[in-house]
Design an enzyme around this catalytic site. Structure first.
Site: not given
Ligand code: G3H
Ligand code: 13P
Ligand code: ZN
Length: 331
Positions: A56, A93-94, A115, A189, A232-233, A235, A278
Site C-alpha cells: 500500500s 494496493d489502492h 482506485d 476493510h 478487497h476487505g 479478512s 487484517s
Molecule cells: O486496504 C488497505 C490495506 O489493508 C492496507 O492498509 O494502508 O494501513 O497499509 P494500510
Molecule cells: P482486510 O482489511 O479485510 O484484510 O482487507 C485488506 C484489503 O482489502 C487490502 O487492499
Molecule cells: Zn483493499
C-alpha cells in the site's frame, strides 16, 4: 526504470487465467516488513501456489519504497532457495494517483491498482484509463475499482459502502482497458466489518454477519464472463486471535470478519484475487502479545517476531489451502 521481468516477477494475467479455469483464487497479502514477506513466500512455496505481494502507499511510507522493491526482488530468490520458483506478483494496493502508479511501475512493480472509486464515474474512467495506457506499454497489469467499500481504504475512509452497479461494468471495462476489477458486494476493510446488531446468532451462539451479495457478483459475471474479479476487505477476523490479543492486554471490541465459507464460495466464481491484510495483523499481534506477556524477561526482537512470523505462515497456508484453493497449482 527497472522492469519487473528483470527481477523475476510476473504480472497477474496468466495466473488469473489459470485461477479462472481452475475455479480458485490467488491470495494478495499485504506486506510492510521482512517477517511478513518471509511468511508469505514460505507459505506460497510450501503450498505450491502463486502469490501476490501487495504494497500500500502506507507500506511504502513505512518501509521505504526502495527497500520494499529490493525485498520483493529478494522474495523471488528466497522462493527459489526454498525449492520452488512460484509466480510472484508485486502489486500496488489502492494506488490513488497516476504519479504513484507510474513511480511503482518504474521501480519494478508488475501490477498496480488504481482506485478511482471515490471519484465520480467519469473521473474514475479517465484516471483509470490514463494508468492503463501507461502500464500496458510495460506489460504491467492494472486493477480498477467500481463501487465503494466501507471502512478505511488506505487513508481514504468511507462510512457506508456503495455496492457495485452491474450495469456499469461493461462500459467501464471497454473504456478503461483494465485487466481486473475490484467490486463491492458487502466486504469492507479492517477488523470491524459489521456491527453486532447487523448479525444473527447461530446454534452455538456465535455471531453470523449478513451474507455477501452473491446476486450482484452473479449479475456481474453474466455481463463480463471470464473477466477476473477482485475482492478487497476479505479478512475473516479469526476469533481465536482476537481472544489471545484481548487476553494479553489488547482491547479489540466487536471485531467481526467475513466467514471463510463465503470466501470459499467466492473463490470458485470469477473472483480471482482475494485481499487479506487484517487477519495477518491479528495473527502477528496475538503472537507478539502472548510472548511478551508470558515471557516478560525477553527483549530480543527475534524471540517475539519469530513466533509472529511462524503464526503468520500458518495463517497464510490455511488461507491458500482451505479458503482460496490455490494450493498445488504450481508444478
Ligand atoms: O486496504 C488497505 C490495506 O489493508 C492496507 O492498509 O494502508 O494501513 O497499509 P494500510
Ligand atoms: P482486510 O482489511 O479485510 O484484510 O482487507 C485488506 C484489503 O482489502 C487490502 O487492499
Ligand atoms: Zn483493499
Amino acid at each position: 526504470m527497472v522492469s519487473y521481468k528483470e527481477l523475476g516477477l510476473v504480472n497477474s494475467r496468466e495466473i488469473f487465467k489459470q485461477a479462472m479455469a481452475g475455479k480458485y483464487a490467488i491470495a494478495a497479502f499485504n506486506f510492510n516488513n521482512m517477517e511478513q514477506m518471509q511468511a508469505i513466500v514460505s507459505a506460497a512455496v510450501e503450498c505450491k501456489s502463486p502469490v501476490i505481494l501487495q504494497v500500500s502507499s502506507g507500506a511504502r511510507k513505512y518501509a521505504n519504497q526502495t527497500l520494499l522493491r529490493y525485498m520483493a526482488q529478494g522474495a523471488v530468490e528466497y522462493a527459489k532457495e526454498l525449492g520452488l520458483n512460484v509466480p510472484i506478483v508485486l502489486h500496488l494496493d489502492h494506488g490513488d494517483t497516476f504519479e504513484l502508479c507510474k513511480s511503482c511501475i518504474e521501480m519494478g512493480f508488475s501490477s498496480v491498482m488504481i482506485d478511482g472509486s471515490h471519484h465520480s464515474y467519469e473521473d474514475n474512467i479517465a484516471l483509470t484509463k490514463k494508468v492503463v495506457d501507461y502500464a500496458h506499454q510495460f506489460d504491467v497489469t492494472v486493477e480498477g475499482e467500481l463501487g465503494v467499500l466501507a471502512g478505511v481504504e488506505d487513508e481514504v475512509s468511507a462510512e457506508h459502502h456503495t455496492y457495485t452497479r452491474p450495469e456499469e461494468v461493461e462500459d467501464f471495462l471497454a473504456r478503461t482497458g483494465v485487466d481486473s476489477l475490484a467490486i463491492s458486494i458487502g466486504t469492507s476493510h479492517g477488523a470491524n466489518k459489521f456491527k453486532p446488531e447487523q448479525c444473527t446468532r447461530n446454534a452455538e451462539g456465535l455471531l453470523v454477519p449478513p451474507p455477501l451479495r452473491f446476486d450482484i457478483l452473479e449479475e456481474i459475471e453474466k455481463r463480463i464472463p471470464g473477466f477476473p474479479i477482485v475482492l478487497h476487505g476479505a479478512s475473516s477476523v479469526p476469533q481465536d486471535k482476537v481472544a489471545i490479543i484481548n487476553e494479553y492486554g489488547g482491547k479489540l471490541k466487536d471485531a467481526i470478519g467475513i466467514p471463510e465459507d463465503q470466501l470459499r464460495r467466492a473463490a470458485t466464481s470469477a473472483v480471482c484475487k482475494i485481499n487479506i491484510d487484517s487477519d495477518g495483523r491479528l495473527a502477528m499481534t496475538a503472537a507478539v502479545r502472548e510472548v511478551l506477556a508470558l515471557q516478560p524477561q525477553e527483549f530480543d526482537p527475534r524471540k517475539y517476531l519469530g513466533p509472529a512470523r511462524d503464526s503468520l505462515r500458518e495463517l497464510y497456508k490455511h488461507k491458500i489451502v482451505d479458503v482460496l484453493g490455490s494450493a498445488n497449482t504450481v508444478k
